[in-house]
Design a protein around this motif. Structure first.
Motif, mmCIF file in Angstrom:
data_model
loop_
_atom_site.group_PDB
_atom_site.id
_atom_site.type_symbol
_atom_site.label_atom_id
_atom_site.label_comp_id
_atom_site.label_asym_id
_atom_site.label_seq_id
_atom_site.Cartn_x
_atom_site.Cartn_y
_atom_site.Cartn_z
ATOM 1 N N LEU A 57 38.273 40.836 42.134
ATOM 2 C CA LEU A 57 39.246 40.563 43.398
ATOM 3 C C LEU A 57 40.298 41.148 43.473
ATOM 4 N N LEU A 58 40.951 41.581 44.486
ATOM 5 C CA LEU A 58 42.335 42.287 44.895
ATOM 6 C C LEU A 58 43.107 40.854 45.168
ATOM 7 N N VAL A 59 44.222 40.816 44.777
ATOM 8 C CA VAL A 59 45.107 39.672 44.923
ATOM 9 C C VAL A 59 46.595 40.187 45.456
ATOM 10 N N ASN A 60 47.087 39.711 46.380
ATOM 11 C CA ASN A 60 48.423 39.991 46.912
ATOM 12 C C ASN A 60 48.979 38.563 46.677
ATOM 13 N N ILE A 61 50.150 38.759 45.987
ATOM 14 C CA ILE A 61 51.026 37.517 45.464
ATOM 15 C C ILE A 61 52.012 37.406 46.622
ATOM 16 N N GLU A 62 52.343 36.364 47.106
ATOM 17 C CA GLU A 62 53.236 36.130 48.250
ATOM 18 C C GLU A 62 54.934 36.642 47.644
ATOM 19 N N GLY A 63 55.264 37.350 48.522
ATOM 20 C CA GLY A 63 56.501 37.972 48.158
ATOM 21 C C GLY A 63 56.735 39.259 47.483
ATOM 22 N N ARG A 64 55.478 39.688 46.992
ATOM 23 C CA ARG A 64 55.565 40.841 46.203
ATOM 24 C C ARG A 64 54.597 41.871 47.121
ATOM 25 N N ILE A 65 55.215 43.276 46.975
ATOM 26 C CA ILE A 65 54.514 44.577 47.539
ATOM 27 C C ILE A 65 53.036 44.806 46.791
ATOM 28 N N ALA A 104 40.885 38.970 48.035
ATOM 29 C CA ALA A 104 39.871 39.656 48.826
ATOM 30 C C ALA A 104 38.719 40.157 47.596
ATOM 31 N N LYS A 105 37.475 40.176 47.970
ATOM 32 C CA LYS A 105 36.437 40.642 46.976
ATOM 33 C C LYS A 105 36.707 42.048 46.979
ATOM 34 N N GLN A 106 36.510 42.704 45.758
ATOM 35 C CA GLN A 106 36.617 44.240 45.704
ATOM 36 C C GLN A 106 35.618 44.898 46.317
ATOM 37 N N ASP A 107 35.691 45.928 47.061
ATOM 38 C CA ASP A 107 34.649 46.550 47.471
ATOM 39 C C ASP A 107 34.419 47.971 46.770
#
Length: 84
Positions: free
Chosen positions: A7-15, A60-63
């Motif tokens: 997975l790719l993860v975006n953590i809220e409040g971080r770029i 999101a699933k890594q592609d």
């Protein structure tokens, strides 16, 4: 059955985005009060290729068919640092 997926993860409040897997994220989300049924539904959505936002995380699933994800700007390998 929920199998492990990258997975790719975006953590809220971080770029920056982090790279992790389902096993790590499901443990974090369990601590954030997601039930087994909610985790199952989330896993199915990710396997279908959807991007999902829950509990301050966008997943999101890594592609791996795209360019090597490790060369993407702002991408870091995550471990246990996803919990709040």
């Amino acid at each position: 059955m929920m199998h492990n997926i990258a997975l790719l993860v975006n953590i809220e409040g971080r770029i920056n985005r982090v790279e992790t897997d389902w096993l790590a994220i499901s443990a974090v989300l369990s601590k954030r009060d997601l039930t087994r049924d909610e985790l199952q539904a989330l896993h199915e959505e990710l396997c279908a290729g959807l991007r999902v936002t829950t509990r301050g995380l966008t997943l999101a699933k890594q592609d791996f068919g795209m360019a090597n994800a490790r060369s993407m700007p702002g991408l870091h390998r995550a471990g246990a640092g996803l919990g709040r």
